[in-house]
Design a protein around this motif. Structure first.
Motif, PDB file in Angstrom:
ATOM      1  N   LEU A  10      59.221  93.874  22.262  1.00 22.67           N
ATOM      2  CA  LEU A  10      60.295  92.979  22.686  1.00 22.67           C
ATOM      3  C   LEU A  10      60.414  92.937  24.218  1.00 22.67           C
ATOM      4  CD1 LEU A  10      63.011  93.865  20.006  1.00 22.67           C
ATOM      5  CD2 LEU A  10      61.900  91.655  20.313  1.00 22.67           C
ATOM      6  N   ALA A  11      60.275  94.110  24.860  1.00 23.72           N
ATOM      7  CA  ALA A  11      60.319  94.132  26.335  1.00 23.72           C
ATOM      8  C   ALA A  11      59.156  93.348  26.932  1.00 23.72           C
ATOM      9  CB  ALA A  11      60.289  95.577  26.823  1.00 23.72           C
ATOM     10  N   TYR A  12      58.033  93.318  26.219  1.00 27.76           N
ATOM     11  CA  TYR A  12      56.858  92.573  26.691  1.00 27.76           C
ATOM     12  C   TYR A  12      57.050  91.063  26.517  1.00 27.76           C
ATOM     13  CZ  TYR A  12      52.161  90.592  26.617  1.00 27.76           C
ATOM     14  OH  TYR A  12      51.064  89.803  26.829  1.00 27.76           O
TER      15      TYR A  12
ATOM     16  N   TYR B 168      65.106  91.919  27.212  1.00 31.03           N
ATOM     17  CA  TYR B 168      65.100  92.593  25.915  1.00 31.03           C
ATOM     18  C   TYR B 168      65.019  94.109  26.052  1.00 31.03           C
ATOM     19  CZ  TYR B 168      64.735  88.422  22.985  1.00 31.03           C
ATOM     20  OH  TYR B 168      64.999  87.257  22.336  1.00 31.03           O
ATOM     21  N   GLY B 169      64.741  94.579  27.251  1.00 28.38           N
ATOM     22  CA  GLY B 169      64.708  96.024  27.453  1.00 28.38           C
ATOM     23  C   GLY B 169      66.049  96.687  27.230  1.00 28.38           C
TER      24      GLY B 169
ATOM     25  N   ALA C   2      58.107 103.084  26.220  1.00 22.61           N
ATOM     26  CA  ALA C   2      57.640 101.845  25.608  1.00 22.61           C
ATOM     27  C   ALA C   2      58.223 100.627  26.295  1.00 22.61           C
ATOM     28  CB  ALA C   2      57.996 101.838  24.117  1.00 22.61           C
ATOM     29  N   ILE C   3      59.528 100.631  26.584  1.00 15.37           N
ATOM     30  CA  ILE C   3      60.100  99.445  27.226  1.00 15.37           C
ATOM     31  C   ILE C   3      59.643  99.350  28.680  1.00 15.37           C
ATOM     32  CG2 ILE C   3      62.126  99.450  25.716  1.00 15.37           C
ATOM     33  CD1 ILE C   3      63.719 100.541  28.142  1.00 15.37           C
ATOM     34  N   THR C   4      59.390 100.495  29.315  1.00 12.89           N
ATOM     35  CA  THR C   4      58.887 100.463  30.696  1.00 12.89           C
ATOM     36  C   THR C   4      57.497  99.838  30.740  1.00 12.89           C
ATOM     37  OG1 THR C   4      60.177 102.426  31.243  1.00 12.89           O
ATOM     38  CG2 THR C   4      58.360 101.852  32.728  1.00 12.89           C
TER      39      THR C   4
END
Length: 394
Positions: A86-88, A93-94, A124-126
């Motif tokens: 989602l962050a990608y 979304y992060g 993962a979000i980073t």
């Protein structure tokens, strides 16, 4: 996997579950906004699929039977991958990592795995954000710092949760102990009540039915002897047998609650005692000297004094070998007293044990009264039953 909170659980456990419910509400709202937006198809439908997939996996874990720990770890792995995706896919979304933070504690119910898994979620979000905007040092540093700050909160949550769980388990243990203690106390009360009821029934049977049967046996033997020598006397004795049997039948019905108690109607106690003494004189032929003034006495006091009189007369009949019996009912300044004396052989009061005497003492003690026994071998016996006046006057 952390169980749903129960009544009495610490606030911390409730907070985690409220936070989880809030997170799903945010995801539902975000999914609705995404569906209505004009985003390009790839990020739009990709993020919708990921959010729907996370919801489906969570529901599956909640309803799945088997090892809850294994399914919880599997769901957290999917959650970590989903947050990175989602962050990608889209900027902003992060923040879902912060929203979904309690799920690392709920589904990984242990300190170290919760810290590690939440750290993997931060990573993962980073990484997802870095892949979306490119490996720019400034952006990477900013994302790393923000993710690390949220992870620090996750560490605090992970540390506090086991303590809350320990408190919950301790409270559950105490509640279970309290429930067991209450059950044992209720059982003890039931056993005590049953024992008291058996004792009461035994005392009533001894004071009424047993004495009545003893009188019937004595009268029957006397009547059999007098059938030829004194038919008129035998007829009177048979009449007494019939009357005593009727009274015993009435008493038996009263004991099982099917009829009012016999001989205990709200008459003055003196009337009831006169009937009892008259029958005793007819049965035994002993000389009776009685002083029975009319006194006010409540129902409980009448029953107690009558039973004391019946027991004393039964003992005189069986043991005293007396010729004269005296009965005096008197009202003192603070008590009603019933005195029964005989000129029989007497006994050693230090050995005055027996169910009848104990029953008299118990009856009187229940009303705050007392029983005094004065006797000596060859000197007759004096029984004094006293009941406090304040509990018996009407």
């Amino acid at each position: 996997m952390l169980k749903r909170p129960q009544r009495g659980d610490p606030f911390w456990i409730w907070m985690l579950h409220w936070w989880e419910a809030f997170s799903w509400a945010i995801i539902g709202l975000l999914a609705l906004i995404t569906a209505l937006s004009d985003l390009p198809p790839a990020p739009k439908y990709g993020s919708l699929a990921l959010m729907a997939g996370l919801g489906a996996c969570c529901l599956l874990v909640r309803t799945r039977k088997g090892n809850p720990t294994m399914w919880g770890y599997a769901y957290v792995a999917v959650l970590i991958a989903g947050l990175g995706e989602l962050a990608y896919l889209r900027s902003g979304y992060g923040v879902l990592y912060t929203v979904m933070l309690p799920q690392f504690m709920i589904y990984v119910n242990a300190l170290v795995p919760a810290i590690v898994s939440s750290g993997l979620g931060a990573a993962a979000i980073t990484i997802g954000g870095a892949l979306r905007v490119g490996w720019n040092l400034e952006n990477l540093t900013t994302n790393t710092v923000s993710s690390a700050a949220v992870w620090a909160v996750a560490v605090l949550l992970s540390v506090a949760t086991p303590r809350a769980l320990a408190l919950r388990d301790e409270r559950a243990r105490l509640r279970a102990q309290l429930a067991d203690a209450q059950q044992e106390l209720a059982q003890a009360h039931r056993r005590s009540g049953a024992a008291e009821e058996r004792e009461r029934m035994a005392r009533e049977i001894h004071d009424t039915l047993a004495q009545g049967f003893a009188s019937i046996v004595a009268l029957a033997g006397a009547a059999r002897t007098n059938l030829r020598e004194d038919p008129e006397r035998a007829t009177d004795q048979l009449r007494s047998i019939e009357q005593t049997a009727r009274e015993n039948l009435t008493e038996a019905r009263a004991l099982v609650g099917s009829a009012p108690r016999s001989g205990l109607a709200p008459d003055p106690i003196s009337h009831t005692l006169r009937r009892t003494l008259r029958r005793f004189t007819e049965d035994t032929g002993l000389v009776m000297v009685a002083e029975l003034p009319d006194l006010e006495c409540d129902q409980t006091g009448r029953i107690t004094l009558l039973r004391c009189a019946q027991e004393s007369l039964a003992n005189i009949r069986k043991h005293a070998e007396a010729t004269t019996v005296g009965v005096v009912l008197a009202q003192r300044p603070e008590a009603i007293e019933l005195e029964i004396t005989d000129d029989g052989r007497g006994f050693d009061t230090s050995e005055s044990i027996g169910f009848g005497l104990d029953g008299m003492r118990r009856r009187l003690a229940e009303l705050g009264g007392e029983l005094t026994i004065t006797s000596a071998p060859g000197a007759g016996t004096r029984i004094l039953a006293a009941i406090p006046l304040r509990t018996n006057t009407t």
